[in-house]
Design a protein around this motif. Structure first.
Motif, PDB file in Angstrom:
ATOM      1  N   PHE A 141     -11.407  -2.817   3.053  1.00  0.00           N
ATOM      2  CA  PHE A 141     -11.453  -1.437   3.520  1.00  0.00           C
ATOM      3  C   PHE A 141     -10.211  -0.680   3.042  1.00  0.00           C
ATOM      4  N   ASP A 142     -10.402   0.525   2.552  1.00  0.00           N
ATOM      5  CA  ASP A 142      -9.271   1.412   2.327  1.00  0.00           C
ATOM      6  C   ASP A 142      -8.784   1.914   3.680  1.00  0.00           C
ATOM      7  N   VAL A 143      -7.490   2.224   3.756  1.00  0.00           N
ATOM      8  CA  VAL A 143      -6.886   2.568   5.053  1.00  0.00           C
ATOM      9  C   VAL A 143      -6.100   3.859   4.917  1.00  0.00           C
ATOM     10  N   LEU A 144      -6.256   4.741   5.890  1.00  0.00           N
ATOM     11  CA  LEU A 144      -5.435   5.935   6.025  1.00  0.00           C
ATOM     12  C   LEU A 144      -4.647   5.794   7.319  1.00  0.00           C
ATOM     13  N   LEU A 145      -3.359   5.516   7.191  1.00  0.00           N
ATOM     14  CA  LEU A 145      -2.514   5.293   8.364  1.00  0.00           C
ATOM     15  C   LEU A 145      -2.094   6.620   8.972  1.00  0.00           C
ATOM     16  N   VAL A 172      10.194   8.556   1.482  1.00  0.00           N
ATOM     17  CA  VAL A 172       8.810   8.228   1.823  1.00  0.00           C
ATOM     18  C   VAL A 172       8.722   7.745   3.264  1.00  0.00           C
ATOM     19  N   ASN A 173       7.555   7.963   3.848  1.00  0.00           N
ATOM     20  CA  ASN A 173       7.329   7.542   5.228  1.00  0.00           C
ATOM     21  C   ASN A 173       5.907   7.004   5.349  1.00  0.00           C
ATOM     22  N   PRO A 174       5.744   5.669   5.457  1.00  0.00           N
ATOM     23  CA  PRO A 174       4.397   5.106   5.555  1.00  0.00           C
ATOM     24  C   PRO A 174       3.722   5.346   6.892  1.00  0.00           C
ATOM     25  N   ALA A 175       4.345   6.118   7.789  1.00  0.00           N
ATOM     26  CA  ALA A 175       3.660   6.470   9.032  1.00  0.00           C
ATOM     27  C   ALA A 175       2.358   7.201   8.744  1.00  0.00           C
ATOM     28  N   VAL A 176       2.341   7.971   7.649  1.00  0.00           N
ATOM     29  CA  VAL A 176       1.106   8.569   7.145  1.00  0.00           C
ATOM     30  C   VAL A 176       0.968   8.120   5.699  1.00  0.00           C
ATOM     31  N   ALA A 177      -0.040   7.329   5.423  1.00  0.00           N
ATOM     32  CA  ALA A 177      -0.186   6.763   4.084  1.00  0.00           C
ATOM     33  C   ALA A 177      -1.650   6.461   3.811  1.00  0.00           C
ATOM     34  N   TYR A 178      -2.046   6.658   2.554  1.00  0.00           N
ATOM     35  CA  TYR A 178      -3.384   6.312   2.080  1.00  0.00           C
ATOM     36  C   TYR A 178      -3.246   5.090   1.190  1.00  0.00           C
ATOM     37  N   ILE A 179      -3.890   3.992   1.582  1.00  0.00           N
ATOM     38  CA  ILE A 179      -3.713   2.725   0.873  1.00  0.00           C
ATOM     39  C   ILE A 179      -5.088   2.198   0.480  1.00  0.00           C
ATOM     40  N   ARG A 180      -5.270   2.010  -0.808  1.00  0.00           N
ATOM     41  CA  ARG A 180      -6.526   1.462  -1.300  1.00  0.00           C
ATOM     42  C   ARG A 180      -6.483  -0.060  -1.246  1.00  0.00           C
ATOM     43  N   ALA A 181      -7.650  -0.648  -1.113  1.00  0.00           N
ATOM     44  CA  ALA A 181      -7.739  -2.097  -0.957  1.00  0.00           C
ATOM     45  C   ALA A 181      -7.653  -2.775  -2.323  1.00  0.00           C
ATOM     46  N   THR A 182      -6.483  -2.704  -2.948  1.00  0.00           N
ATOM     47  CA  THR A 182      -6.245  -3.331  -4.240  1.00  0.00           C
ATOM     48  C   THR A 182      -5.298  -4.511  -4.053  1.00  0.00           C
TER      49      THR A 182
END
Length: 790
Positions: free
Chosen positions: A299-303, A358-368
């Motif tokens: 699953f891709d994830v949007l944190l 950068v702040n991964p509190a909001v991040a779009y991460i593809r399932a790669t």
């Protein structure tokens, strides 16, 4: 093999109604079954090893830049097909396949097939979870059931489904999963995910959910989103979601480590919120742990943090703004510079630098594979920090929060020689070469493609509230930050309230100022209000516009700022005293600031409201001080102050007794302009002004109601004597005690002093506590501010 297979795959992927896989019909559409038939040589409905090898060969003929295609092919194979158990056997050596990506795609499918076979055997033996994690195995043990849930969700969204059909039963199972609150499983993730496999993920314990949880849910639903999950970190949060039938809940027990699956028992209720505490850090990492597990299932994830306001559905924005080559895109806490404001494409930061905040509190991460490895490396470092094997200070972010995800991400990104422009997207992405072993890819050198959201598109607490990015006028939204600033390129898709101070109350109040916080109806209709007109501060450099731009000398701007605040706070002093004396709720005015005060700077230091021009935190900065945050070359002054720029929301929201045992209750600036405030309240003002009241008996002080027709929006006009004490003010306005809204046009003329000196002492003691350093009240005097050009 059909020559049009990849073309058909592209059509399938780009189809906007992709949730209708297997059901869609119409121009440009293709059913999943037809796509499968292209490779199912013996038409048995199952892809065996050779048949799937043919699919891999075809995929490898495509360009490496089509990574999203390969991801979706794997997801399609895992979720929409019945996999032959034989596909799980054999070597996974990449030598057997003509490209690495296809080898990874085949390996992932083999793992899924093997896990399915193992899961079936365990089920037959009566084990619900199994020794290796059973249906929740990281290889995707329940991938087929997850696929059925997602397919049923799409079918249910497309048309009415027969409840007795397989699709109907799967849809009912998915709905039941979403309605409850259970452990995070592939089935739950699939039930929540969008049709293309994206999950919006937040995580919280009660210390944050209490203030922001329901508001976040209301915002994402208003934006039209239903592909979200909240990882509940304590039992009280889970119980609340269950009891109120809010659903979309996954139980998650925080524990350090890259392989955490959230299986442990939940605490009954998390400890009270304390910024930068160990509990705060653990909650911050829990979201990445749960996200890592979702990535492992494909699953891709949007944190998202709960203090993020989603103003629109992010899916169209992500499809437009994020290049296919990107593995992950993170938000930034940096200001928007002039280049970002003028960018033709405001989605990603142009020419991002390794030094980006950068702040991964909001991040779009593809399932790669690269993104999964990055998260695993971060989580491993977090585990090392928690175990004491590595000092947290080794990864301290710009806000001094060691060991937090932002600190680890920034330290990782800023390694010397680690990041360089991406060869295919040099202006939008960084390519990070994983030459160091800590990324966990063994001896192989892999690359991560990283983007940074523009602070114009995914705004932060500075770019929205100080710089005024976005078109708030078009959105009908709040006033804070709207004056001055730089015209943006439209409404951001989200605003994360970073750089908004350490307290929950400060972020809560900012949300109220921006009119993003959905308080109950009584909050808007119940109080008896006291408001006043704030007399503007005048200065030649303000009138001419000379003080607006970045070229105005910082020392002169600071002097202007101090004088302007003294002028405004003198009026607020009188209004607050009157509100407490009359027992009314104070409508806070919209203050104007010419200098930005970092809410995280604390109450210490010679100039805590200023930012060092070079970004340092030392008052001995060789380049001097600036009234703008480092990197801000675009803001126009003044800007509309948020409450935390001048006062302490954390202390004010405690509502202590101010004097005579009475608290100062208040509402945010712009309260009357909020669409939730009843319109009749805005037109129910009793206007109060100083003057010579006529008709008072025996020379006593009284109020006079003017007989002339009041202006629009005013119920009645009242004149009262000037210079009243708090006791006299209460007596004079006693006939209007039932008035819903008293509005003073000249509050400093009406309120003169306290009848009881002890009340003044108590009041000013309270102000000393809640007013930020160096802002003081009428007793303080500043010298006249000369024009900078004089």
């Amino acid at each position: 093999m059909k020559a049009s297979t990849l073309q058909q795959a592209h059509q399938l992927i780009q189809q906007q109604q992709a949730q209708q896989l297997g059901k869609t019909r119409g121009p440009g559409s293709i059913a999943a079954g037809e796509f499968v038939a292209a490779f199912d040589a013996n038409a048995d409905g199952v892809l065996g090893p050779r048949e799937f090898g043919a699919l891999v060969q075809e995929a490898c003929r495509n360009d490496r830049a089509s990574l999203p295609l390969l991801q979706r092919l794997r997801r399609l194979v895992r979720l929409a097909l019945g996999l032959s158990p034989a596909a799980g056997g054999g070597s996974s050596s990449s030598d057997a396949y003509p490209c690495t990506l296809a080898g990874e795609l085949l390996d992932g499918t083999r793992q899924a097939a093997a896990a399915l076979a193992g899961g079936s055997a365990r089920d037959a033996a009566g084990g619900s979870r199994g020794a290796g994690g059973g249906a929740r195995g990281r290889a995707g043990a329940a991938a087929a059931a997850a696929g059925r849930a997602r397919g049923a969700k799409g079918a249910a969204g497309a048309s009415a489904v027969d409840p007795d059909s397989p699709e109907g039963r799967a849809a009912a199972e998915a709905a039941a999963l979403l309605a409850g609150c259970s452990r995070l499983t592939p089935e739950l993730a699939a039930a929540a995910a969008s049709s293309d496999g994206l999950v919006l993920l937040a995580a919280a314990d009660w210390s944050m959910f209490e203030l922001f949880g329901v508001n976040w849910l209301a915002a994402v639903q208003k934006a039209g989103l239903d592909n979200y999950l909240i990882a509940a970190l304590d039992q009280r949060t889970a119980d609340f979601l269950r009891a109120n039938k809010l659903g979309h809940c996954a139980l998650w027990s925080s524990s350090a480590g890259p392989a955490a699956e959230g299986d442990g028992p939940l605490p009954k209720q998390a400890a009270a919120y304390q910024h930068a505490s160990a509990a705060h850090r653990a909650a911050s990492w829990a979201k990445l742990q749960a996200g890592s597990l979702l990535l492992s299932w494909g699953f891709d994830v949007l944190l998202s943090d709960l203090d993020t306001a989603w103003l629109a559905d992010p899916a169209p924005f992500l499809a437009r703004a994020v290049p296919p080559a990107a593995d992950m895109v993170m938000a930034t806490d940096s200001p928007a510079d002039a280049a970002a404001m003028a960018a033709a494409d405001g989605g990603l930061l142009q020419h991002p630098a390794a030094a980006s905040a950068v702040n991964p509190a909001v991040a779009y991460i593809r399932a790669t594979p690269p993104s999964r490895a990055v998260l695993a490396a971060w989580l491993a470092q977090y585990a090392s920090i928690e175990a004491g094997a590595e000092p947290a200070a080794a990864a301290a972010d710009d806000d001094g929060l060691p060991g937090f995800p932002a600190a680890v991400a920034r330290a990782w990104l800023r390694q010397p020689g680690f990041a360089r422009p991406h060869p295919a997207e040099p202006g939008r992405l960084l390519q990070l070469t994983a030459a160091r072993g800590w990324l966990g890819w063994g001896g192989a050198r892999r690359r991560v493609a990283l983007g940074v959201f523009s602070p114009v598109a995914v705004a932060n607490g500075y770019s929205w509230f100080v710089q005024g990015v976005g078109s708030r006028a078009a959105a009908g939204r709040g006033r804070a930050g709207a004056a001055g600033g730089v015209p943006g390129r439209g409404l951001p898709v989200a605003v994360h309230l970073s750089r908004a101070g350490a307290s929950r109350e400060g972020r809560l109040h900012r949300m109220r100022e921006a009119q993003w916080y959905a308080d109950g109806p009584r909050y808007y209709s119940e109080p008896q209000l006291l408001g006043f007109s704030l007399a503007p501060f005048s200065h030649p450099d303000i009138d001419s516009g000379a003080a607006a731009g970045p070229g105005y000398p910082p020392p002169a701007l600071l002097a202007l700022h101090l004088a302007a605040l003294q002028h405004q706070l003198a009026q607020l002093y009188a209004a607050a005293a009157a509100a407490v004396a009359l027992g009314r709720v104070l409508l806070l005015p919209q203050l104007q600031c010419f200098c930005y005060r970092d809410p995280d700077s604390g109450r210490h230091g010679p100039a805590p409201w200023l930012a060092a021009a070079d970004g340092s935190s030392s008052s001995s900065s060789s380049s001097g001080w600036s009234c703008r945050a480092p990197g801000d070359d675009a803001s126009q002054m003044p800007f509309n102050c948020t409450l935390d720029q001048v006062m302490s929301p954390e202390l004010m929201y405690r509502h202590p007794a101010v004097f005579a045992g009475r608290p100062l209750n208040f509402r945010e600036a712009g309260f009357l302009g909020n669409g939730r405030t009843p319109s009749w309240l805005r037109h129910a003002a009793t206007a109060v002004a100083s003057g010579s009241a006529q008709g008072c008996e025996g020379g006593a002080k009284c109020a006079q109601v003017l007989g002339r027709k009041p202006p629009q929006g005013v119920n009645q006009q009242v004149v009262v004597p000037a210079g009243l004490t708090d006791v006299e003010l209460v007596a004079v306005l006693a006939p209007f005690a039932a008035a819903k809204y008293l509005h003073f046009s000249d509050i400093t003329a009406v309120f003169g002093s306290f009848a009881n000196p002890n009340h003044r002492i108590e009041f000013e003691r309270y102000l000393d506590q809640v007013v930020q350093p160096c802002w003081y009240w009428p007793s303080a005097r500043t010298s006249a501010v000369e024009p900078a050009h004089a």
